[in-house]
Scaffold this active site. Structure first.
Site, PDB file in Angstrom:
ATOM      1  N   GLU A 109      55.107  73.329 -19.158  1.00 50.78           N
ATOM      2  CA  GLU A 109      56.501  73.050 -18.818  1.00 50.78           C
ATOM      3  C   GLU A 109      57.386  74.278 -18.945  1.00 50.78           C
ATOM      4  O   GLU A 109      58.338  74.432 -18.185  1.00 50.78           O
ATOM      5  CB  GLU A 109      57.060  71.967 -19.743  1.00 50.78           C
ATOM      6  N   ASP A 110      57.096  75.158 -19.891  1.00 55.33           N
ATOM      7  CA  ASP A 110      57.996  76.266 -20.208  1.00 55.33           C
ATOM      8  C   ASP A 110      57.683  77.570 -19.490  1.00 55.33           C
ATOM      9  O   ASP A 110      58.480  78.510 -19.561  1.00 55.33           O
ATOM     10  CB  ASP A 110      57.995  76.532 -21.715  1.00 55.33           C
TER      11      ASP A 110
END
Length: 100
Positions: A16-17
């Site tokens: 996600e990051d």
């Protein structure tokens, strides 16, 4: 915990990051079990964010999803709980709006 759970815990936010890490890349480097745990934790994390309403039905559905994830792979929930614990322990380092 076992090695797979520890590795998944360290990698749980990377997909996600970052734009560099994918679930396929995690599987290639760390195996199917680690991918399954990371992917499961990501799905559990997204459950509460998918809904804009705070209705009881939405919360009940989120709980059902979490319990389903627990029956498939309890390590998903262990990683999620460890992430929440870490977030709470480091809350004082976050901006005020995040603390609220």
């Amino acid at each position: 915990m076992d090695c797979e759970t520890i590795v998944a815990g360290l990698l749980h936010d990377t997909v996600e990051d970052t734009m560099l890490v994918t679930f396929e890349g995690i599987e290639d480097q760390f195996g199917t079990v680690v991918r399954r745990i990371v992917e499961g934790e990501t799905k559990v994390s997204k459950m509460g964010k998918m809904h804009t309403q705070n209705s009881c039905d939405v919360k009940a559905d989120d709980l059902r999803q979490m319990f389903l994830a627990m029956t498939e792979e309890v390590r998903v929930i262990i990683v999620k709980l460890a992430d929440r614990l870490h977030n709470m322990r480091t809350l004082s380092h976050m901006p005020s709006r995040k603390q609220v």
